[in-house]
Design an enzyme around this catalytic site. Structure first.
Site, PDB file in Angstrom:
ATOM      1  CE1 TYR A 178      -3.559   2.657   0.487  1.00 61.53           C
ATOM      2  CE2 TYR A 178      -2.254   3.379   2.366  1.00 61.53           C
ATOM      3  CZ  TYR A 178      -3.280   3.587   1.461  1.00 61.53           C
ATOM      4  OH  TYR A 178      -4.015   4.758   1.527  1.00 61.53           O
ATOM      5  CE  LYS A 182      -3.309   5.704  -1.652  1.00 60.06           C
ATOM      6  NZ  LYS A 182      -4.253   6.380  -2.571  1.00 60.06           N
TER       7      LYS A 182
END
Length: 292
Positions: A178, A182
């Protein structure tokens, strides 16, 4: 001696507020619009009489949101589309088949995103890795590619990227994939802003900290006790907090760009430092609960 009272009549300015004027009638496309920050953002734009294009995978939730908006703001023009942002052709078709009055998109909110589990890097599955990266990175690229050419033709528009403080720093608790996605959003946003510097198109990045939405519940695969512990001992942000920041950025005068905005709850200093009013060993409790 009688002195008559003088009535002072002050005219009231009933012109729309600056925010109303900036957002009224603008066409806004929101990905991941069926829940969480996307849902809250749709409701906020509807408040200011924007026209909405709502994209998400869950058609039933989109219809529920549409009904909710129309109940509060019955004059809102809304177009919903069931689409997975990982599917480039489906995105292109959705944009190509928009109603004529919605083809000139003024604001793109690249909100769709997810995380799967809290496993360490060595335990991440190929399917999970692909799902996160293809949604959070590829999907953001595909939607931007579909919308950008017309913005460039018109030489105007806002592209709002949903980043995360995990795009600046990882907490290390099963956050590798994750966080990588980002970090990619950070790089894409920075590059795109520079590519478009000769245009009037604004590129904005919103970087939320801890936000209490179904995102974490979904990430923990529906583990309600884990979800409860995750937000225990402090007050996280809510989806509307972030939606209001998006509205603020989109409603600034044309020459004002909120290029980056990091938004944290008061108890949070960075991705891993959160003050909690509890004696609970947070990480141990989460680890034990997640194994169940």
């Amino acid at each position: 001696m009688y002195i008559p009272r003088l009535a002072l009549i002050i005219p009231v300015n009933i012109q729309p507020t600056t925010m109303n004027a900036e957002l009224s009638g603008r066409v806004v496309l929101i990905t991941g619009a069926s829940a969480g920050i996307g849902e809250a953002t749709a409701l906020e734009f509807a408040k200011y009489n924007s026209k909405l294009i709502l994209l998400a995978r869950r058609a039933e939730k989109l219809q529920k949101l549409k009904s909710q908006i129309l109940e509060k703001y019955p004059n809102t023009q809304i177009h919903t589309c069931e689409v997975d942002v990982r599917n480039k052709q489906a995105i292109n078709d959705a944009i190509a088949n928009l109603p004529q009055e919605l083809k000139d998109i003024d604001v793109l909110v690249n909100n769709a995103g997810l995380a799967i589990g809290f496993e360490a890097l060595e335990d991440q599955t190929q399917e999970g890795i692909q799902t996160v990266l293809e949604t959070n990175v590829n999907g953001l690229i595909y939607v931007t590619q579909a919308v950008l050419p017309r913005m460039k033709e018109r030489n105007c528009g806002d592209i709002i990227m949903m980043g995360s403080i995990s795009g600046k720093q990882s907490h290390g608790y099963g956050n590798s994939i994750y966080s990588a996605s980002k970090f990619a959003v950070e790089g894409i946003t920075d590059s795109l802003r520079k590519e478009l510097i000769k245009t009037k198109i604004r590129v904005l990045l919103i970087r939320p900290g801890s936000v209490n939405t179904e995102f974490t519940l979904n990430r923990s695969r529906g583990n309600q006790e884990f979800f409860k512990i995750y937000y225990s001992g402090y007050e996280p942000l809510n989806a509307k907090d972030i939606a209001e920041c998006i509205i603020f950025g989109a409603s600034r005068p044309a020459n004002v760009v909120i290029s980056e905005l990091t938004v944290l709850p008061n108890a949070q200093a960075d991705v891993s430092l959160i003050h909690r009013d509890t004696d609970l060993n947070f990480m141990n409790a989460l680890s034990e609960q997640y194994k169940k």
